[in-house]
Design an enzyme around this catalytic site. Sequence first.
Site: not given
Ligand code: NAP
Length: 252
Positions: A161, A147
């Site tokens: 985080y 991130s």
């Molecule tokens: P999201 O929309 O909240 O989706 C999270 C995904 O991870 C879901 O499929 C969830 O499964 C799964 N998950 C959560 N906890 C888990 C666990 N303990 N074991 C297995 N699966 C798990 O998140 P996102 O925004 O796509 O983020 C994905 C990655 O990108 C993360 O690492 C996040 O830190 C990083 N990121 C995101 C952003 C942003 O702005 N969105 C920015 C920087 C980095 P369920 O559906 O079963 O809950």
Amino acid sequence: MTSSDQPVLLVTGGSRGIGAAVCLSAAANGWAVAVNYASNRSAADAVVTQIEAAGGKAVAVEGDVGSEVGISAIFAAVDQTFGRLDGLINNAGIVGMKARIDEITAARLQRMLEVNVSGSILCAAEAVRRMSVRRGGKGGVIVNISSMAAVLGSAGQYVDYAASKGAIDTFTIGLSREVAEDGIRVNAVRPGIIDTGIHASGGLPDRARDLAPSVPMKRPGTAQEIADAVLYLISPSASYITGAILNVSGGR
Ligand code: NAP
């Protein structure tokens, strides 16, 4: 079983957001995909259905990457379904509720580090055991989803985080050097502000829109824009790239 010449990609947290976009793009690019999820089975099934409708191969795989039992279950399912592994996207990650340091509890911190840091490291260990040419594997690719928080620090929102993602950056550099001769490339992507459900889970549902003015490109990114970077890094076009950390953040 997948056809033996089709490469297999495991995407942790592949059921929603960035992970789902990676699963769909990978399937469209010829990968068989293991779509991991923690609890939202219907979201994972929807991704699998969409991939199959387009003629691709995918399976939903339940398992919490924040637990050793969950990780064992994920990899056992991949072994049983596909019998091979060629790539891992360490994408599953969580944020906590917006909090200052004096509000952060030990329980919250423990869970954050278990999912974001230990989960990524232990999943990589399982993947290396299967992919390393030193262990009879065919080599492979790993992409860790970091991130921009790792660089910016997330002051006033969630410094815990941000620190967990700093660990991912360091892990990416070390692991890339450690397994280069195992035939495994390891890179990371640092998303900026991406419009997914993660912000609502941190109690800030409008975060992507609210922070858009602070982004040089004046908009949040999409999950697809992150998936495009990931797909590049796992493709043969990136064959000489390892240990790289790619910012995909609209200049933030
Ligand atoms: P999201 O929309 O909240 O989706 C999270 C995904 O991870 C879901 O499929 C969830 O499964 C799964 N998950 C959560 N906890 C888990 C666990 N303990 N074991 C297995 N699966 C798990 O998140 P996102 O925004 O796509 O983020 C994905 C990655 O990108 C993360 O690492 C996040 O830190 C990083 N990121 C995101 C952003 C942003 O702005 N969105 C920015 C920087 C980095 P369920 O559906 O079963 O809950």
